[in-house]
Motif scaffolding. Structure first.
Motif, PDB file in Angstrom:
ATOM      1  N   LEU A 286     -25.342  15.238  74.521  1.00 38.27           N
ATOM      2  CA  LEU A 286     -26.637  15.734  74.970  1.00 38.27           C
ATOM      3  C   LEU A 286     -26.441  17.135  75.537  1.00 38.27           C
ATOM      4  O   LEU A 286     -25.556  17.345  76.371  1.00 38.27           O
ATOM      5  CB  LEU A 286     -27.241  14.823  76.040  1.00 38.27           C
ATOM      6  CG  LEU A 286     -27.380  13.335  75.702  1.00 38.27           C
ATOM      7  CD1 LEU A 286     -27.986  12.593  76.886  1.00 38.27           C
ATOM      8  CD2 LEU A 286     -28.218  13.138  74.458  1.00 38.27           C
ATOM      9  N   SER A 287     -27.260  18.073  75.114  1.00 41.60           N
ATOM     10  CA  SER A 287     -27.170  19.432  75.645  1.00 41.60           C
ATOM     11  C   SER A 287     -27.744  19.488  77.051  1.00 41.60           C
ATOM     12  O   SER A 287     -28.511  18.604  77.468  1.00 41.60           O
ATOM     13  CB  SER A 287     -27.915  20.413  74.741  1.00 41.60           C
ATOM     14  OG  SER A 287     -29.317  20.183  74.821  1.00 41.60           O
ATOM     15  N   GLU A 288     -27.386  20.537  77.798  1.00 42.75           N
ATOM     16  CA  GLU A 288     -27.959  20.724  79.129  1.00 42.75           C
ATOM     17  C   GLU A 288     -29.484  20.807  79.055  1.00 42.75           C
ATOM     18  O   GLU A 288     -30.197  20.277  79.910  1.00 42.75           O
ATOM     19  CB  GLU A 288     -27.412  22.012  79.760  1.00 42.75           C
ATOM     20  CG  GLU A 288     -25.986  21.932  80.248  1.00 42.75           C
ATOM     21  CD  GLU A 288     -25.579  23.196  80.971  1.00 42.75           C
ATOM     22  OE1 GLU A 288     -26.230  23.535  81.991  1.00 42.75           O
ATOM     23  OE2 GLU A 288     -24.631  23.866  80.528  1.00 42.75           O
TER      24      GLU A 288
ATOM     25  N   THR B   7     -27.282   6.479  91.139  1.00 42.06           N
ATOM     26  CA  THR B   7     -27.296   7.818  90.557  1.00 42.06           C
ATOM     27  C   THR B   7     -26.464   7.838  89.285  1.00 42.06           C
ATOM     28  O   THR B   7     -25.247   7.620  89.332  1.00 42.06           O
ATOM     29  CB  THR B   7     -26.740   8.853  91.543  1.00 42.06           C
ATOM     30  OG1 THR B   7     -27.542   8.851  92.721  1.00 42.06           O
ATOM     31  CG2 THR B   7     -26.747  10.247  90.931  1.00 42.06           C
ATOM     32  N   PRO B   8     -27.075   8.097  88.125  1.00 45.10           N
ATOM     33  CA  PRO B   8     -26.308   8.163  86.880  1.00 45.10           C
ATOM     34  C   PRO B   8     -25.382   9.381  86.878  1.00 45.10           C
ATOM     35  O   PRO B   8     -25.758  10.478  87.294  1.00 45.10           O
ATOM     36  CB  PRO B   8     -27.395   8.292  85.800  1.00 45.10           C
ATOM     37  CG  PRO B   8     -28.653   7.805  86.454  1.00 45.10           C
ATOM     38  CD  PRO B   8     -28.519   8.193  87.889  1.00 45.10           C
ATOM     39  N   ILE B   9     -24.163   9.168  86.395  1.00 42.90           N
ATOM     40  CA  ILE B   9     -23.152  10.217  86.292  1.00 42.90           C
ATOM     41  C   ILE B   9     -22.604  10.205  84.872  1.00 42.90           C
ATOM     42  O   ILE B   9     -22.187   9.159  84.376  1.00 42.90           O
ATOM     43  CB  ILE B   9     -22.003   9.995  87.293  1.00 42.90           C
ATOM     44  CG1 ILE B   9     -22.517  10.018  88.730  1.00 42.90           C
ATOM     45  CG2 ILE B   9     -20.911  11.024  87.093  1.00 42.90           C
ATOM     46  CD1 ILE B   9     -22.829  11.379  89.275  1.00 42.90           C
ATOM     47  N   LEU B  10     -22.606  11.367  84.216  1.00 41.52           N
ATOM     48  CA  LEU B  10     -22.081  11.476  82.857  1.00 41.52           C
ATOM     49  C   LEU B  10     -20.981  12.537  82.810  1.00 41.52           C
ATOM     50  O   LEU B  10     -21.015  13.526  83.555  1.00 41.52           O
ATOM     51  CB  LEU B  10     -23.179  11.844  81.865  1.00 41.52           C
ATOM     52  CG  LEU B  10     -24.317  10.839  81.674  1.00 41.52           C
ATOM     53  CD1 LEU B  10     -25.304  11.341  80.636  1.00 41.52           C
ATOM     54  CD2 LEU B  10     -23.776   9.471  81.272  1.00 41.52           C
TER      55      LEU B  10
ATOM     56  N   VAL C  43     -12.487  18.527  78.812  1.00 40.05           N
ATOM     57  CA  VAL C  43     -13.250  17.689  79.732  1.00 40.05           C
ATOM     58  C   VAL C  43     -13.281  18.420  81.063  1.00 40.05           C
ATOM     59  O   VAL C  43     -12.241  18.656  81.678  1.00 40.05           O
ATOM     60  CB  VAL C  43     -12.608  16.300  79.891  1.00 40.05           C
ATOM     61  CG1 VAL C  43     -13.425  15.446  80.853  1.00 40.05           C
ATOM     62  CG2 VAL C  43     -12.484  15.616  78.546  1.00 40.05           C
ATOM     63  N   SER C  44     -14.467  18.817  81.517  1.00 40.56           N
ATOM     64  CA  SER C  44     -14.539  19.756  82.636  1.00 40.56           C
ATOM     65  C   SER C  44     -14.964  19.119  83.956  1.00 40.56           C
ATOM     66  O   SER C  44     -14.287  19.277  84.972  1.00 40.56           O
ATOM     67  CB  SER C  44     -15.497  20.899  82.304  1.00 40.56           C
ATOM     68  OG  SER C  44     -16.795  20.412  82.029  1.00 40.56           O
ATOM     69  N   THR C  45     -16.052  18.374  83.989  1.00 38.00           N
ATOM     70  CA  THR C  45     -16.571  17.906  85.268  1.00 38.00           C
ATOM     71  C   THR C  45     -17.507  16.722  85.046  1.00 38.00           C
ATOM     72  O   THR C  45     -17.494  16.096  83.983  1.00 38.00           O
ATOM     73  CB  THR C  45     -17.314  19.053  85.993  1.00 38.00           C
ATOM     74  OG1 THR C  45     -17.768  18.600  87.254  1.00 38.00           O
ATOM     75  CG2 THR C  45     -18.503  19.545  85.179  1.00 38.00           C
ATOM     76  N   LEU C  46     -18.329  16.420  86.054  1.00 39.82           N
ATOM     77  CA  LEU C  46     -19.303  15.341  85.981  1.00 39.82           C
ATOM     78  C   LEU C  46     -20.698  15.902  86.236  1.00 39.82           C
ATOM     79  O   LEU C  46     -20.873  16.786  87.080  1.00 39.82           O
ATOM     80  CB  LEU C  46     -19.001  14.251  87.004  1.00 39.82           C
ATOM     81  CG  LEU C  46     -17.730  13.423  86.791  1.00 39.82           C
ATOM     82  CD1 LEU C  46     -17.448  12.565  88.019  1.00 39.82           C
ATOM     83  CD2 LEU C  46     -17.855  12.546  85.558  1.00 39.82           C
ATOM     84  N   ALA C  47     -21.684  15.393  85.511  1.00 41.19           N
ATOM     85  CA  ALA C  47     -23.085  15.778  85.707  1.00 41.19           C
ATOM     86  C   ALA C  47     -23.811  14.628  86.382  1.00 41.19           C
ATOM     87  O   ALA C  47     -23.620  13.462  86.030  1.00 41.19           O
ATOM     88  CB  ALA C  47     -23.738  16.093  84.364  1.00 41.19           C
ATOM     89  N   PHE C  48     -24.648  14.946  87.376  1.00 38.80           N
ATOM     90  CA  PHE C  48     -25.412  13.897  88.052  1.00 38.80           C
ATOM     91  C   PHE C  48     -26.898  14.082  87.795  1.00 38.80           C
ATOM     92  O   PHE C  48     -27.390  15.198  87.609  1.00 38.80           O
ATOM     93  CB  PHE C  48     -25.110  13.856  89.553  1.00 38.80           C
ATOM     94  CG  PHE C  48     -25.334  15.145  90.292  1.00 38.80           C
ATOM     95  CD1 PHE C  48     -26.565  15.455  90.855  1.00 38.80           C
ATOM     96  CD2 PHE C  48     -24.295  16.048  90.446  1.00 38.80           C
ATOM     97  CE1 PHE C  48     -26.771  16.633  91.544  1.00 38.80           C
ATOM     98  CE2 PHE C  48     -24.491  17.242  91.135  1.00 38.80           C
ATOM     99  CZ  PHE C  48     -25.726  17.534  91.685  1.00 38.80           C
TER     100      PHE C  48
ATOM    101  N   LEU D 149     -31.220  15.771  84.309  1.00 37.47           N
ATOM    102  CA  LEU D 149     -30.020  16.427  84.822  1.00 37.47           C
ATOM    103  C   LEU D 149     -30.351  17.264  86.040  1.00 37.47           C
ATOM    104  O   LEU D 149     -31.274  18.067  86.029  1.00 37.47           O
ATOM    105  CB  LEU D 149     -29.411  17.304  83.722  1.00 37.47           C
ATOM    106  CG  LEU D 149     -28.168  18.109  84.089  1.00 37.47           C
ATOM    107  CD1 LEU D 149     -27.019  17.183  84.452  1.00 37.47           C
ATOM    108  CD2 LEU D 149     -27.777  19.028  82.943  1.00 37.47           C
ATOM    109  N   SER D 150     -29.578  17.067  87.113  1.00 33.64           N
ATOM    110  CA  SER D 150     -29.834  17.775  88.368  1.00 33.64           C
ATOM    111  C   SER D 150     -28.754  18.791  88.699  1.00 33.64           C
ATOM    112  O   SER D 150     -29.049  19.839  89.263  1.00 33.64           O
ATOM    113  CB  SER D 150     -29.965  16.772  89.518  1.00 33.64           C
ATOM    114  OG  SER D 150     -30.203  17.435  90.741  1.00 33.64           O
TER     115      SER D 150
END
Length: 437
Positions: A106-108, A193-196, A266-271, A277-278
């Motif tokens: 999924l794109s930003e 809180t979803p984290i991807l 693999v860089s980080t986590l998105a919340f 996306l926040s």
């Protein structure tokens, strides 16, 4: 008559699976799908399809049929995901088959402007799909660019990315090993809180080319300063030649930054907040997040610096979150118990006695406790998001108190939850050359 009915039932039972049978060469086996939005807000779908002709020719994969690729990438744009995927058949002679899909990107843009659960719902509803593929966010790049990159270690780029995510989570503590069913569960749970996981494109040529351009620019400046005013014409010619060389370098850079010169990181986590996306955690915060959520399978900590540096490698980790109410305050007791191996030390680090060992264990405990408290405070004040899902801890273990908490403070409930952090770190063996524990 009964025997005929029994015979027909038996025939129907054994032949039932043949009514919708399809040959493999009639299907386009999808390894990954990327979802983005175009300028008009329509879905831009990129599908990475395995090329069976490449893999089957000469009995091997990448070593045969040099005129073709192990994967084929198609893209399509439409107002819905289903229509976009179906329109790919205009280019591909086979219908897309997603039962063996490894990756969903999924794109930003789509994760920010669309509700993620609506997108994931499509793959849950698909009767030919599965729910054990990995969902990731493409950070600072598009899914299309990611899926067009060929990876050196694996002929199937989607599998390579998935394996990289699993390894990064297992050995560095970044990313997650969740699959689609886990992600959907996070979106559905109360105060969860979803984290991807996020992936990025890295280009090893960029830094080298930038250094060359800076060097050429510096040489150009030095040459111009050394020449006299009487040589202006010559300087202009030299300047034009240098500009032309820089343009050629840019052209080479653009060629080098495509295809096999790029790789996936693999860089980080998105919340997410309310299914959109926040924000993103910093890379060094991902390991702390996984420790606190009891999901850390491996990782390292650097305690101190220079001559007082101590690098420790995780052996095991166990975290317990216990909610309680004291004097009208909502509190979560956090107990972290971890074992580490000491892998590297500075000159000042010595393990000559039990007291010294206990001292360094205490130092590591204070370091980790500080990092945990910093990230908790950052989640309240900067990220403005309950990234640790403290609300869900109350929801599961103290449901009545959770309802009161949410009614009293609303969506900002997590800012009023206090934490008591207790960290216990053990060094089972110091090891080393000079000092054997």
């Amino acid at each position: 008559m009964k025997s005929k009915i029994i015979f027909l039932l038996i025939i129907m039972f054994f032949l039932n699976g043949l009514n919708n049978a399809r040959e493999l060469n009639e299907l386009a086996v999808v390894s990954a799908i990327g979802i983005d939005l175009d300028e008009e807000g329509n879905y831009l779908i990129t599908a990475q399809i395995l090329n069976p002709k490449k893999e089957n020719s000469s009995g091997s994969g990448s070593g045969s049929s040099s005129g073709s690729s192990e994967i084929v990438v198609f893209k399509s744009t439409n107002t819905s995901i289903q229509s976009s995927l179906r329109h790919i058949i205009e280019e591909s002679p086979q219908k897309l088959y997603i039962a063996h899909m490894e990756l969903l990107l999924l794109s930003e843009k789509v994760a920010t402007e669309k509700e993620a659960l609506d997108i994931l719902n499509f793959f849950i509803r698909d009767n030919e799909g599965k729910n054990d593929f990995t969902v990731v966010i493409t950070k600072d790049c598009t899914p299309q660019k990611v899926l067009e990159i060929t990876t050196p270690m694996e002929s199937n780029p989607a599998k390579n990315i998935k394996d990289t995510i699993i390894s990064a989570h297992r050995y560095r503590g970044i990313g997650t090993d969740n699959v689609l069913s886990d992600d959907v569960s996070m979106f559905r749970k109360a105060s969860q809180t979803p984290i991807l996981t996020c992936i990025e494109i890295i280009d090893p040529k960029n830094s080298l080319n930038c250094n060359k351009k800076e060097e050429n620019a510096q040489n150009s400046s030095d040459n111009n300063s050394e020449n006299n005013n009487t040589d202006n014409m010559g300087n202009q010619e030299n300047s034009q030649e240098q500009e032309s060389a820089l343009e050629n370098l840019d052209d080479k850079e653009s060629k080098l930054s495509s295809g096999k010169e790029q790789n996936i990181k693999v860089s980080t986590l998105a919340f997410f907040k309310e299914e959109t996306l926040s924000g993103f955690l910093l890379e060094n915060e991902c390991y702390i997040y996984n420790i606190l959520l009891n999901k850390a399978k491996g990782g390292i900590l650097e305690v101190g610096k220079d001559k007082d540096l101590m690098v420790i490698d995780q052996i095991s980790s166990n975290t317990k979150l216990t909610p309680k109410i004291e004097n009208g305050e909502y509190i979560i007791d956090i107990f972290v118990n971890m074992d580490f191996n000491i892998t590297e030390t500075g000159e000042n680090i010595r393990f000559d006695s039990n007291d010294q060992m206990k001292y360094y264990e205490k130092t590591a405990e204070e370091h980790l406790k500080e990092k945990i408290e910093e990230l908790i405070n950052k989640s309240k004040n900067e990220y403005d998001c309950d990234i640790f899902s403290f609300g869900n801890v109350f929801y599961r273990k103290k449901n009545k108190e959770y309802n009161t908490l949410y009614e009293k403070y609303g969506k900002d409930y997590f800012k009023y939850i206090k934490t008591n952090v207790d960290v216990k770190i053990n060094f089972p063996s110091e090891g080393g050359i000079d000092n054997i524990w």
